[in-house]
Write a protein that holds these residues in place. Structure first.
Motif, PDB file in Angstrom:
ATOM      1  N   UNK A  88      40.193  41.162  23.820  1.00  0.00           N
ATOM      2  CA  UNK A  88      40.722  41.116  24.889  1.00  0.00           C
ATOM      3  C   UNK A  88      41.633  39.795  25.616  1.00  0.00           C
ATOM      4  N   UNK A  89      41.840  39.423  26.025  1.00  0.00           N
ATOM      5  CA  UNK A  89      41.655  38.436  26.674  1.00  0.00           C
ATOM      6  C   UNK A  89      41.327  37.799  28.032  1.00  0.00           C
ATOM      7  N   UNK A  90      41.151  36.687  28.261  1.00  0.00           N
ATOM      8  CA  UNK A  90      40.332  36.829  29.480  1.00  0.00           C
ATOM      9  C   UNK A  90      41.344  36.322  30.510  1.00  0.00           C
ATOM     10  N   UNK A  91      42.316  36.160  30.430  1.00  0.00           N
ATOM     11  CA  UNK A  91      43.138  35.621  31.745  1.00  0.00           C
ATOM     12  C   UNK A  91      43.736  36.689  32.404  1.00  0.00           C
ATOM     13  N   UNK A  92      43.861  36.753  33.743  1.00  0.00           N
ATOM     14  CA  UNK A  92      44.242  37.204  34.729  1.00  0.00           C
ATOM     15  C   UNK A  92      45.840  37.560  34.840  1.00  0.00           C
ATOM     16  N   UNK A  93      46.410  37.918  34.916  1.00  0.00           N
ATOM     17  CA  UNK A  93      48.536  38.192  34.850  1.00  0.00           C
ATOM     18  C   UNK A  93      48.965  38.896  36.176  1.00  0.00           C
ATOM     19  N   UNK A  94      49.738  38.068  36.015  1.00  0.00           N
ATOM     20  CA  UNK A  94      50.860  39.319  37.350  1.00  0.00           C
ATOM     21  C   UNK A  94      51.058  37.755  38.883  1.00  0.00           C
ATOM     22  N   UNK A  95      52.368  38.374  39.840  1.00  0.00           N
ATOM     23  CA  UNK A  95      52.236  37.114  40.888  1.00  0.00           C
ATOM     24  C   UNK A  95      51.578  37.551  41.974  1.00  0.00           C
ATOM     25  N   UNK A  96      52.115  38.790  42.295  1.00  0.00           N
ATOM     26  CA  UNK A  96      51.435  39.307  43.588  1.00  0.00           C
ATOM     27  C   UNK A  96      49.767  39.721  43.143  1.00  0.00           C
ATOM     28  N   UNK A  97      49.461  39.317  45.100  1.00  0.00           N
ATOM     29  CA  UNK A  97      48.048  40.006  44.842  1.00  0.00           C
ATOM     30  C   UNK A  97      47.903  41.678  44.402  1.00  0.00           C
ATOM     31  N   UNK A  98      48.817  42.560  44.347  1.00  0.00           N
ATOM     32  CA  UNK A  98      48.273  43.447  43.759  1.00  0.00           C
ATOM     33  C   UNK A  98      48.930  43.775  43.360  1.00  0.00           C
ATOM     34  N   UNK A  99      49.022  42.681  41.588  1.00  0.00           N
ATOM     35  CA  UNK A  99      49.673  42.981  40.225  1.00  0.00           C
ATOM     36  C   UNK A  99      48.219  41.946  39.938  1.00  0.00           C
ATOM     37  N   UNK A 100      47.842  41.030  40.425  1.00  0.00           N
ATOM     38  CA  UNK A 100      46.636  40.058  40.114  1.00  0.00           C
ATOM     39  C   UNK A 100      44.896  41.204  39.926  1.00  0.00           C
ATOM     40  N   UNK A 101      44.991  41.562  41.223  1.00  0.00           N
ATOM     41  CA  UNK A 101      43.736  42.830  41.387  1.00  0.00           C
ATOM     42  C   UNK A 101      43.378  44.234  40.522  1.00  0.00           C
ATOM     43  N   UNK A 102      44.826  43.957  39.799  1.00  0.00           N
ATOM     44  CA  UNK A 102      45.254  45.376  39.008  1.00  0.00           C
ATOM     45  C   UNK A 102      44.742  45.156  37.496  1.00  0.00           C
ATOM     46  N   UNK A 103      45.074  43.187  37.639  1.00  0.00           N
ATOM     47  CA  UNK A 103      45.258  43.252  36.093  1.00  0.00           C
ATOM     48  C   UNK A 103      43.777  43.224  35.521  1.00  0.00           C
TER      49      UNK A 103
END
Length: 222
Positions: A88-103
């Protein structure tokens, strides 16, 4: 009663009403501030608890890699340097906080089958009393606790959003591997997972000021 007297009576009537309205508004603002402060404190406590567990698992993952290398025999230092595509990719994705936490949550879910596969492979290669197997179990168990905290934190912040699911459906695991491939795969999985935990720790520190900040309230004075 002339106009001047009427105006005085009106002012005498309105002054208490205005004072009462101002007092009620101040009380409402104070109450809202108290609720907001309580929620922010709960948010901060939850985030701190999650960050504390993340750091613990991260530290244990560093020790786990050392134990892993020590148990793999010759060429163990080279195993983690081999490039493979089934991790798996170790990088966290998303722009908004909700997207980052979900990632963070979905990535944890993706890593679990890989950690389980490493444990199963090492069960065939190590003795039942191996320290490596014990450490693998501890890291996997704590990681599931971490996922539960992340999930709880996400739902407390975004109760109207659905619980995130791993992107792409079921996790794809590598096909049958020989012993050398298993050793390489295990080391790369653990190293990548350690990097992911470092990213989680960094992300949680960044999110603190974004999702647990003090709520600003405008007040009006009469």
């Amino acid at each position: 009663m002339n106009g001047h007297v009427k105006s005085m009576h009106f002012q005498q009537f309105m002054e208490p009403a205005t004072t009462l309205l101002s007092l009620l508004l101040v009380m409402a603002v104070d109450s809202t501030r108290t609720v907001a402060a309580s929620r922010n404190q709960q948010c901060g406590n939850s985030l701190q608890q999650t960050l504390k567990l993340t750091r613990l698992v991260q530290k244990e993952s560093v020790d786990l890699i050392k134990t892993y290398k020590a148990s793999q025999g010759e060429m163990s230092e080279l195993f983690c340097k081999v490039s493979i595509s089934d991790v798996p990719d170790p990088n966290i994705s998303g722009l908004e906080p909700s997207e980052r936490i979900a990632s963070i949550y979905t990535h944890l879910q993706v890593f679990f089958p890989h950690l389980k596969r490493v444990y199963e492979q090492q069960t065939d290669l190590q003795s039942p009393t191996s320290q490596l197997l014990t450490e693998l179990t501890v890291v996997s168990t704590r990681s599931r606790s971490l996922a539960a905290l992340i999930n709880k934190f996400y739902q407390s912040l975004f109760p109207n959003l659905p619980v995130p699911e791993p992107a792409g459906g079921a996790t794809t695991l590598p096909p049958a591997q020989n012993v050398f491939q298993q050793k390489v795969y295990g080391c790369v999985v653990l190293k990548t997972y350690k990097d992911f935990l470092s990213n989680i720790s960094r992300e949680l520190r960044t999110l603190k000021n974004k999702v647990c900040r003090r709520t600003q309230i405008n007040t009006f004075f009469f």
